[in-house]
Write an enzyme that holds these catalytic residues in place. Structure first.
Site, PDB file in Angstrom:
ATOM      1  N   ASN A 201       0.806  -1.222   0.000  1.00 33.46           N
ATOM      2  CA  ASN A 201       0.000   0.000   0.000  1.00 33.46           C
ATOM      3  C   ASN A 201       0.837   1.270   0.000  1.00 33.46           C
ATOM      4  OD1 ASN A 201      -1.726  -2.034   2.136  1.00 33.46           O
ATOM      5  ND2 ASN A 201      -2.720  -1.366   0.255  1.00 33.46           N
ATOM      6  N   GLY A 223       6.666  -1.002  -3.023  1.00 31.21           N
ATOM      7  CA  GLY A 223       6.088  -2.327  -2.929  1.00 31.21           C
ATOM      8  C   GLY A 223       4.646  -2.446  -3.341  1.00 31.21           C
ATOM      9  N   ASP A 224       4.140  -1.497  -4.135  1.00 28.77           N
ATOM     10  CA  ASP A 224       2.743  -1.628  -4.562  1.00 28.77           C
ATOM     11  C   ASP A 224       2.573  -0.976  -5.925  1.00 28.77           C
ATOM     12  OD1 ASP A 224      -0.252  -1.945  -4.332  1.00 28.77           O
ATOM     13  OD2 ASP A 224       0.365  -2.555  -2.327  1.00 28.77           O
ATOM     14  N   ASP A 225       1.398  -0.388  -6.195  1.00 28.29           N
ATOM     15  CA  ASP A 225       1.126   0.177  -7.509  1.00 28.29           C
ATOM     16  C   ASP A 225       1.999   1.405  -7.763  1.00 28.29           C
ATOM     17  OD1 ASP A 225      -0.908  -1.710  -7.717  1.00 28.29           O
ATOM     18  OD2 ASP A 225      -2.426  -0.328  -6.960  1.00 28.29           O
TER      19      ASP A 225
END
Length: 426
Positions: A201, A223-225
């Protein structure tokens, strides 16, 4: 059309200097003293037609802030360093209605410029949040670092966001916004991680209920989008972006609320590189980020309302159309191009398969290259209740693990009236 929008925006905002009549300079108090009151006082004095200047230093931010500008500018040479008091921020952050999330800093107003000068921005003290969350997604109270909220005709440039607490940035209910020359880094350095993605997130940026938003010259490592388009994002342009991420260009998630009609429309993306970090571990044992899942990822919820947002939901309606993705290079993804219409953050249940009514149509790829580390390069799982249609693919060169392309490496379910994928199999 996209170039015209940028030129208009620069002309609109390039004239601000002549209107600046007042300068407010804030110096960091030091010793952990909260600088937010002094910063807010400066915006009250100089936020309308003037300039707020923060020289190079660390500014302690121990409370949520809303900085408002009308025809003004903000020169941020140092970092706004958010305190690591988890209990305080959970209780006091601003609420964001979508998925019951939180925000630490709102930037509001019109006709303004925020300039980080390549040296300034936000330090979110994100490591305390990564370790606290321990790989769990969407825990209540993690604040986004900054939201461009209720804003029109604005530029945010030369900006850094290091260790964001949650999503690094958001554009919400805003129009004609340019975000250019950004660097975002969310890195987990907790050696206890043991290879688990503890930087979930930490999206680089998300759009929500906004139009005519331009992202250009971005570097995201996390670690995400990389950049995600949430409900009712229209006329979005993304150019020259480098992503080391869990997912690259992400459409959704969408269709999560049963009483909503969500739209993603007129999205233009070009010159994007999405990669999996080459080193699984950093010195000290902490993972840099998660395995790259998809370079372009389309995700809608199931068609039945199950559970409660942020980690449950579904049943929303709507459509995504008129999307162009050009010059996309994907390195070492699980599946470079990916679509799921069965999204749920809880356990998937086959009972709800093929129930989504969200429509993915009129989506076009040009010059897409890259590699996967599995036997698949494309997996489009469209719903029988809303089949995908009108997609096109030109100059595609995606290579699965092992090298040679096979008929099974491109999988499409409920996928019709497409061109350019001769090997697409159900």
């Amino acid at each position: 059309m996209h170039h015209t929008h940028l030129i208009f925006l620069f002309l609109q905002l390039g004239c601000l200097g002549a209107a600046q009549a007042r300068i407010c300079t804030v110096h960091a108090a030091g010793n952990g003293t909260d600088d937010a009151p002094a910063i807010l006082a400066a915006f009250a004095d100089c936020g309308k037609g003037g300039k707020v200047v923060l020289p190079s230093a660390n500014y302690t931010i121990a409370q949520p802030m809303t900085t408002h500008m009308e025809g003004g500018s903000f020169d941020l040479h140092g970092y706004l360093s958010f305190t690591p008091d988890i209990d305080y921020w959970i209780a006091n952050s601003y609420r964001f209605p979508f998925q019951n999330l939180s925000i630490g800093w709102h930037i509001t107003g019109s006709d303004f410029v925020v300039d980080g000068h390549g040296t300034g921005g936000v330090f979110g003290n994100g490591q305390v949040w990564y370790s606290w969350a321990r790989g769990a997604g969407n825990l209540f109270g993690r604040p986004m670092s900054v939201s461009i909220t209720n804003a029109t005709r604005a530029v945010v440039k030369n900006f850094k966001i290091i260790q964001p607490q949650f999503w690094a940035s958001l554009v919400w209910n805003s129009t004609d916004i340019l975000l250019t020359d950004f660097y975002v880094n969310a890195t987990n350095m907790d050696p206890a991680a043991g290879g688990v993605n503890w930087v979930q997130n930490t999206d680089g940026s998300d759009t929500y209920q906004s139009k005519r938003i331009t992202y250009q010259n971005w570097v995201y490592q996390g670690g995400d989008d990389c950049i995600a388009f949430k409900p009712n994002s229209t006329q979005i342009t993304v150019r020259n972006v480098s992503c080391t991420s869990l997912n690259g260009m992400t459409f959704g998630s969408i269709g999560q609320y049963p009483d909503s009609f969500d739209i993603l429309q007129d999205i233009f993306i070009e010159d994007v590189v999405v990669q999996n970090h080459p080193d699984a571990e950093l010195e000290g044992g902490g993972p840099y980020s998660a395995q790259l899942d998809g370079g372009a990822y389309f995700k809608s919820w199931i068609g039945v309302d199950v559970g409660t947002p942020p980690n449950g939901g579904g049943g929303g309606r709507g459509y995504c159309k008129n999307v162009t993705i050009r010059n996309l290079h994907i390195i070492n993804a699980t599946v470079p191009l990916l679509l799921t219409s069965e999204l749920t953050y809880s356990q998937l249940n086959a009972t709800y398969a093929n129930t989504s009514t969200f429509v993915w149509d009129d989506i076009h790829f040009y010059n897409v290259t890259g590699t996967s580390n599995t036997g698949q390069v494309i997996d489009f799982e469209c719903s029988t209740a809303a089949p995908c249609s009108g997609w096109s693919f030109t100059d595609m060169n995606l290579t699965p693990a092992g090298g040679a392309a096979t008929r099974g490496d491109t999988v499409c379910h409920n996928f019709f009236n497409y061109t350019g994928l001769p090997q697409c199999t159900a």
